[in-house]
Scaffold this active site. Sequence first.
Site, PDB file in Angstrom:
ATOM      1  N   SER A  46       0.852  -1.189   0.000  1.00  0.00           N
ATOM      2  CA  SER A  46       0.000   0.000   0.000  1.00  0.00           C
ATOM      3  C   SER A  46       0.886   1.236   0.000  1.00  0.00           C
ATOM      4  O   SER A  46       2.035   1.191   0.463  1.00  0.00           O
ATOM      5  CB  SER A  46      -0.877   0.006   1.258  1.00  0.00           C
ATOM      6  OG  SER A  46      -1.482   1.270   1.449  1.00  0.00           O
TER       7      SER A  46
ATOM      8  N   TYR B 178      -0.752  -0.616   9.964  1.00  0.00           N
ATOM      9  CA  TYR B 178      -0.991  -0.985   8.567  1.00  0.00           C
ATOM     10  C   TYR B 178       0.235  -0.660   7.706  1.00  0.00           C
ATOM     11  O   TYR B 178       0.673  -1.459   6.870  1.00  0.00           O
ATOM     12  CB  TYR B 178      -2.221  -0.222   8.073  1.00  0.00           C
ATOM     13  CG  TYR B 178      -2.685  -0.532   6.678  1.00  0.00           C
ATOM     14  CD1 TYR B 178      -3.325  -1.734   6.376  1.00  0.00           C
ATOM     15  CD2 TYR B 178      -2.520   0.404   5.657  1.00  0.00           C
ATOM     16  CE1 TYR B 178      -3.780  -1.995   5.089  1.00  0.00           C
ATOM     17  CE2 TYR B 178      -2.974   0.147   4.375  1.00  0.00           C
ATOM     18  CZ  TYR B 178      -3.595  -1.049   4.099  1.00  0.00           C
ATOM     19  OH  TYR B 178      -4.044  -1.310   2.819  1.00  0.00           O
TER      20      TYR B 178
ATOM     21  N   LYS C  77       2.492  -3.301   5.623  1.00  0.00           N
ATOM     22  CA  LYS C  77       2.589  -3.189   4.168  1.00  0.00           C
ATOM     23  C   LYS C  77       4.028  -2.950   3.712  1.00  0.00           C
ATOM     24  O   LYS C  77       4.436  -3.426   2.643  1.00  0.00           O
ATOM     25  CB  LYS C  77       1.681  -2.069   3.671  1.00  0.00           C
ATOM     26  CG  LYS C  77       0.186  -2.390   3.811  1.00  0.00           C
ATOM     27  CD  LYS C  77      -0.170  -3.717   3.150  1.00  0.00           C
ATOM     28  CE  LYS C  77      -1.668  -3.933   3.032  1.00  0.00           C
ATOM     29  NZ  LYS C  77      -1.988  -5.251   2.447  1.00  0.00           N
TER      30      LYS C  77
END
Length: 294
Positions: A140, A153, A157
């Site tokens: 991401s 997150y 990622k």
Amino acid sequence: MIRFDDQVAIVTGAGAGLGRSHALGLAERGARVVVNDMGDASSVVSEIEAAGGKAVAIAADVSDAGAVSDMVAQVMDRWGRIDILINNAGILRDKTFAKMDMDDFAKVINVHLIGTAQCCHAVWPIMRAQGYGRILLTASGSGLYGNFGQSNYGAAKAGMVGLMNVLHLEGARDDIRVNTLAPTAATAMTQGLLPQVALDLLQPGTITPGVLHLVSRDAPSRTILSAGGGTFAVTQITETQGTLIEGDITPEAVAAAWSEIIDPSGAEPLENAFAQTRKYALRAAKAKGVDLDW
């Protein structure tokens, strides 16, 4: 034409959003698809079968190693091979780092990064024995560039890139190619984060064609493909040429050479970590007149 006839693909988190789009795209081009999701995967299977394709739904938590092993065993019992693994499953637990519960930090890491590694580990010996495999990881922009409120997150990622780099090297001999997708798409995970006009443009179907290329027979390897709204770009990690500090290596000397250290001209990617070590050792040896036969 890119086809996947006689191939078997596992897509995690394929009950909706990007995963659903990838599963439908693979099936449309001949693959037998395992639709993995902790939610409703049966509707995607029904879509595939209604279009004449073959698919099966398997509910397995990718962060549970036993569940992943069982899923892979079911696939092998049913179809006898696994050619493609698309790691797409994920969750969000967004908060600023100051307010984040570390259990939520660990949960996101476990689903995204550990879950991806467990799925790769489960199919790895199968792909090695076949002498063929295509694996896609999902990163991401939050991991590549950062995003406020997504330390868990973003960390997960970013870890995809390191995992890809190593699996690419270890899988090359057996024609296992490993790539990473960094998508921007309108999904349940981005609902409410983007204006509706942007969501309308960033549909999952605009990204899946790039995915199908990355898991095809002629796919590249060790590529980070960023995609959204029909735009495709490659994100590259490069290292500047840098500068050798001779004499006393002090913080002040580093500061004085900073403009040369960060100069982007001549920046290049490195094949592996050892290539970086070799670069530094050779430069130091040359400066000191040492014969380093390396």
